[in-house]
Design a protein around this motif. Structure first.
Motif, mmCIF file in Angstrom:
data_model
loop_
_atom_site.group_PDB
_atom_site.id
_atom_site.type_symbol
_atom_site.label_atom_id
_atom_site.label_comp_id
_atom_site.label_asym_id
_atom_site.label_seq_id
_atom_site.Cartn_x
_atom_site.Cartn_y
_atom_site.Cartn_z
ATOM 1 N N ARG A 1 68.237 58.459 66.180
ATOM 2 C CA ARG A 1 67.031 58.352 66.337
ATOM 3 C C ARG A 1 66.455 57.466 67.467
ATOM 4 O O ARG A 1 65.534 57.684 68.334
ATOM 5 N N LEU A 2 67.066 56.401 67.236
ATOM 6 C CA LEU A 2 66.708 55.250 68.401
ATOM 7 C C LEU A 2 67.185 55.540 69.853
ATOM 8 O O LEU A 2 66.441 55.079 70.706
ATOM 9 N N LEU A 3 68.124 56.123 69.968
ATOM 10 C CA LEU A 3 68.792 56.713 71.131
ATOM 11 C C LEU A 3 67.548 57.397 71.933
ATOM 12 O O LEU A 3 67.457 57.548 73.122
ATOM 13 N N LYS A 4 67.082 58.448 70.938
ATOM 14 C CA LYS A 4 66.155 59.430 71.442
ATOM 15 C C LYS A 4 64.861 58.695 71.890
ATOM 16 O O LYS A 4 64.095 58.856 72.896
ATOM 17 N N ILE B 1 66.914 55.844 75.691
ATOM 18 C CA ILE B 1 68.307 55.314 76.449
ATOM 19 C C ILE B 1 69.310 56.460 76.390
ATOM 20 O O ILE B 1 70.211 56.229 77.376
ATOM 21 N N ILE B 2 69.082 57.538 75.708
ATOM 22 C CA ILE B 2 70.321 58.481 75.801
ATOM 23 C C ILE B 2 70.121 59.274 77.056
ATOM 24 O O ILE B 2 71.239 59.664 77.577
ATOM 25 N N ASN B 3 69.067 59.188 77.832
ATOM 26 C CA ASN B 3 69.061 60.026 79.021
ATOM 27 C C ASN B 3 69.885 59.109 79.898
ATOM 28 O O ASN B 3 70.514 59.561 80.968
ATOM 29 N N LEU C 1 68.621 46.279 73.186
ATOM 30 C CA LEU C 1 69.223 46.340 71.811
ATOM 31 C C LEU C 1 70.073 47.676 71.882
ATOM 32 O O LEU C 1 71.272 47.503 71.498
ATOM 33 N N ILE C 2 69.439 48.825 72.249
ATOM 34 C CA ILE C 2 70.502 49.750 72.338
ATOM 35 C C ILE C 2 71.565 50.005 73.375
ATOM 36 O O ILE C 2 72.791 50.290 73.262
ATOM 37 N N GLN C 3 70.896 49.517 74.407
ATOM 38 C CA GLN C 3 71.856 49.452 75.646
ATOM 39 C C GLN C 3 73.175 48.429 75.396
ATOM 40 O O GLN C 3 74.104 48.413 76.049
ATOM 41 N N TYR C 4 72.823 47.470 74.543
ATOM 42 C CA TYR C 4 73.706 46.465 74.137
ATOM 43 C C TYR C 4 74.993 47.063 73.452
ATOM 44 O O TYR C 4 76.018 46.412 73.387
ATOM 45 N N HIS C 5 74.680 48.335 72.869
ATOM 46 C CA HIS C 5 75.972 48.921 72.223
ATOM 47 C C HIS C 5 76.710 50.092 73.106
ATOM 48 O O HIS C 5 77.281 50.897 72.823
#
Length: 292
Positions: free
Chosen positions: A93-96, A100-102, A145-149
């Motif tokens: 859900r957070l990637l979407k 950041i998923i793109n 935060l998501i890119q950090y993973h």
């Protein structure tokens, strides 16, 4: 007589021939036996260099996780991989929502030689965060935060010990920001952010360019905690202050001059009145004298 002699010759001839026939013929001389060919000694096998043993994985594979690309077309669909592995719904859900998923998909396509590595927190890891933590972050910090993973390089399960710390992440906008430290020892791989310490518990997915590993904590960047350096306060300009002081001094001088001028005018006015009074008194005295 002749017949008797002839008969005797025939008898002797028959006896001689029968005797000759009775004798066994002489054995032919045997040919010398050839020596048996000696077999060459078996050549000793040349010692070959043993093939290097395959590197032992530092991270165990999860039983329920796919080990090959689930997409028959060859496209690496990260969302599909995480959905098939289960328990990664929050991360999906957070990637979407952060889109950041793109960015991750685009980077995966353009960096086939380098690849990507994703330490993926499960739903339980996100539930351990303080209630409302993610929503309390600004839009930029949510994306960071998501890119950090995401590590912008492929790291196989047996190659974590080759990393040089600190390790950059997709959120690193400079060589100093948003980094992690990876320590591999035994069959354990530890990730430290300076705020959170966690261990990779298994492989979610792995091929030659994409690796997704299961972690049991959300990686919180130290950059979210440490205070940012404040900009130095601008130096106080002395010149304007001096001008102000000079201006104040000028104002004081002008005020004093105005006061002095007012006092002078007042004195002059008083002096003029005194003169007029004196003249009036003199004229009055002269008139009285004349009348007498």
């Amino acid at each position: 007589m002749n017949q008797i002699f002839l008969f005797s010759l025939l008898l002797l001839a028959s006896i001689f021939s029968s005797t000759t026939l009775a004798q066994s013929p002489a054995a032919a001389p045997k040919a010398p036996e050839k020596p048996a060919p000696t077999k060459p000694a078996p050549a000793k096998p040349t010692p070959s260099t043993p093939a290097p043993a395959p590197a032992k994985p530092l991270v165990p594979a999860l039983p329920q996780s796919p080990t090959t690309n689930p997409d028959a077309s060859g496209n690496q669909d990260i969302i599909k991989i995480l959905r098939k592995a289960k328990s990664f719904n929050t991360l999906i859900r957070l990637l979407k929502t952060t889109q950041i998923i793109n960015q991750v998909n685009a980077q995966l396509v353009t960096t086939k030689n380098g690849g990507l590595t994703i330490p993926a927190p499960d739903d339980g890891a996100f539930s351990e965060l303080k209630a409302g933590y993610f929503n309390s972050l600004g839009e930029r910090q949510q994306k960071e935060l998501i890119q950090y993973h995401v590590l912008p390089e492929y790291v196989s399960s047996s190659n974590f010990d080759s990393l040089s710390n600190p390790v950059l992440t997709l959120a690193s906008d400079s060589p100093q920001g948003f980094q992690i430290n990876v320590t591999a020892y035994g069959n354990s791989v530890n990730i430290s952010t300076g705020v959170v310490d966690t261990t990779i518990t298994g492989i979610v997915y792995a091929d030659k360019t994409l690796a997704i590993y299961h972690v049991n904590k959300v990686l919180i960047p130290l950059d979210f905690i440490k205070p940012k350096a404040k900009a130095p306060a601008p130096a106080i300009a002395k010149a304007p202050k001096a001008e102000k002081e000079n201006s104040s001094a000028d104002d004081d001088d002008q005020t004093q001059a105005h006061k002095d001028s007012s006092d002078a005018i007042s004195l002059n006015n008083m002096h003029g009145i005194s003169v007029l009074v004196s003249i009036g008194v003199s004229l009055l005295a002269a008139g009285v004298t004349t009348m007498l």
